[in-house]
Design a protein around this motif. Structure first.
Motif, PDB file in Angstrom:
ATOM      1  N   GLN A 145       1.469  -4.417   2.849  1.00  0.00           N
ATOM      2  CA  GLN A 145       1.671  -4.757   1.455  1.00  0.00           C
ATOM      3  C   GLN A 145       2.184  -6.196   1.323  1.00  0.00           C
ATOM      4  O   GLN A 145       2.297  -6.723   0.242  1.00  0.00           O
ATOM      5  CB  GLN A 145       2.683  -3.806   0.788  1.00  0.00           C
ATOM      6  N   THR A 173      -9.774  -4.377   4.941  1.00  0.00           N
ATOM      7  CA  THR A 173     -10.025  -2.962   4.656  1.00  0.00           C
ATOM      8  C   THR A 173      -8.884  -2.133   5.211  1.00  0.00           C
ATOM      9  O   THR A 173      -8.495  -2.280   6.367  1.00  0.00           O
ATOM     10  CB  THR A 173     -11.351  -2.479   5.271  1.00  0.00           C
ATOM     11  N   LYS A 174      -8.352  -1.287   4.359  1.00  0.00           N
ATOM     12  CA  LYS A 174      -7.258  -0.405   4.744  1.00  0.00           C
ATOM     13  C   LYS A 174      -7.573   0.986   4.231  1.00  0.00           C
ATOM     14  O   LYS A 174      -7.530   1.235   3.026  1.00  0.00           O
ATOM     15  CB  LYS A 174      -5.949  -0.906   4.151  1.00  0.00           C
ATOM     16  N   SER A 202      -9.039   3.716   2.539  1.00  0.00           N
ATOM     17  CA  SER A 202     -10.075   3.876   1.516  1.00  0.00           C
ATOM     18  C   SER A 202     -10.193   2.687   0.572  1.00  0.00           C
ATOM     19  O   SER A 202     -10.951   2.751  -0.397  1.00  0.00           O
ATOM     20  CB  SER A 202      -9.793   5.145   0.692  1.00  0.00           C
ATOM     21  N   TRP A 203      -9.490   1.589   0.857  1.00  0.00           N
ATOM     22  CA  TRP A 203      -9.484   0.455  -0.075  1.00  0.00           C
ATOM     23  C   TRP A 203      -9.927  -0.837   0.603  1.00  0.00           C
ATOM     24  O   TRP A 203      -9.636  -1.068   1.780  1.00  0.00           O
ATOM     25  CB  TRP A 203      -8.088   0.242  -0.659  1.00  0.00           C
ATOM     26  N   THR A 248      -8.945  -4.645   0.149  1.00  0.00           N
ATOM     27  CA  THR A 248      -7.843  -5.368  -0.469  1.00  0.00           C
ATOM     28  C   THR A 248      -8.108  -6.867  -0.415  1.00  0.00           C
ATOM     29  O   THR A 248      -8.898  -7.351   0.397  1.00  0.00           O
ATOM     30  CB  THR A 248      -6.504  -5.076   0.239  1.00  0.00           C
ATOM     31  N   ASN A 266      -5.136  -3.998  -4.130  1.00  0.00           N
ATOM     32  CA  ASN A 266      -6.344  -3.197  -3.944  1.00  0.00           C
ATOM     33  C   ASN A 266      -7.387  -3.640  -4.954  1.00  0.00           C
ATOM     34  O   ASN A 266      -7.106  -3.740  -6.148  1.00  0.00           O
ATOM     35  CB  ASN A 266      -6.033  -1.711  -4.153  1.00  0.00           C
ATOM     36  N   TRP A 277     -12.111   0.592  -4.391  1.00  0.00           N
ATOM     37  CA  TRP A 277     -11.951   1.887  -3.730  1.00  0.00           C
ATOM     38  C   TRP A 277     -13.273   2.289  -3.115  1.00  0.00           C
ATOM     39  O   TRP A 277     -14.337   2.176  -3.741  1.00  0.00           O
ATOM     40  CB  TRP A 277     -11.505   2.944  -4.736  1.00  0.00           C
ATOM     41  N   ARG A 333     -16.704   4.373   3.800  1.00  0.00           N
ATOM     42  CA  ARG A 333     -15.585   3.917   4.613  1.00  0.00           C
ATOM     43  C   ARG A 333     -16.052   3.621   6.029  1.00  0.00           C
ATOM     44  O   ARG A 333     -16.681   4.455   6.670  1.00  0.00           O
ATOM     45  CB  ARG A 333     -14.460   4.955   4.601  1.00  0.00           C
TER      46      ARG A 333
END
Length: 215
Positions: free
Chosen positions: A146, A155-156, A158-159, A161, A166, A169, A175
């Motif tokens: 964060q 990519t983290k 399901s998101w 960023t 974010n 989605w 994914r």
């Protein structure tokens, strides 16, 4: 020389011209998942299922340092271009930076996901990973994704960023198991064999194009 890590817990150094084994490095207590040479070619660093990172002297085959701190197998290893840092990625969902001279841990990044590939940028200012880029200058003693350690697209889970936010989605079928980022283009490789390309309009982060190719 070519270095290879094995499930037999060893690292072998090979002469690529003859195919002969030059030296076998022994000491790990688990499978060796990653190896890398130092920039000067005098050291090899390895990561293992035994949760450790080890530094080896190529001339003697002796272990110089055992770097301990990960709580799960180490899958990715990299030396910085100046040889002053070693980065390791583990199944404990952290990336750690180490001083190879002292063996001391410098920073820990809680990434919340396993990173199987790590390499330093040419200028040594950030890490290239299979999830995006991490800015090393932003590392503090222990930080999470964060923070502003995320460099551009990342990519983290399901998101997708961008820096701290974010922006997209991803449905389960999108994914990726790995990714690559170049500028405003994100490429995701899915377990199904599909490769999906996303192009964003930076800095507004509008999705310009999304198309997939099956393999």
């Amino acid at each position: 020389l070519v270095a290879s890590g094995s499930e037999d817990h060893t690292i072998k150094l090979w002469d690529p011209a003859t195919g002969a084994v030059q030296r076998t490095l022994e000491g790990h207590l688990g499978s060796v998942r990653a190896v890398a040479f130092s920039p000067g070619g005098k050291l090899v660093v390895s990561g293992s299922y035994d949760h450790t990172v080890r530094l080896w002297d190529l001339a003697t085959g002796a272990v110089q340092k055992i770097l301990e701190g990960h709580s799960a197998p180490v899958y990715a290893i990299a030396f910085s271009p100046d040889g002053k840092l070693v980065a390791s990625g583990s199944d404990d969902c952290t990336v750690r930076l180490w001083d190879p001279t002292t063996g001391a841990a410098q920073q820990t990044l809680n990434v919340d996901i396993l990173m199987r590939n790590l390499s330093f940028s040419r200028n040594g200012l950030y890490l290239e990973t299979d999830r995006g880029q991490l800015d090393i200058n932003s590392f503090s003693s222990t930080i999470s994704l964060q923070s502003n350690s995320i460099r551009e697209l990342f990519t983290k889970q399901s998101w997708v960023t961008h820096t701290m936010g974010n922006v997209l989605w991803l449905p389960s079928e999108y994914r990726g198991t790995c990714c690559a980022v170049r500028g405003n283009v994100l490429v995701l490789g899915q377990a199904s064999g599909r490769v999906t390309f996303f192009e964003f309009n930076l800095p507004n982060m509008l999705l310009v194009e999304d198309f997939s190719r099956g393999i």
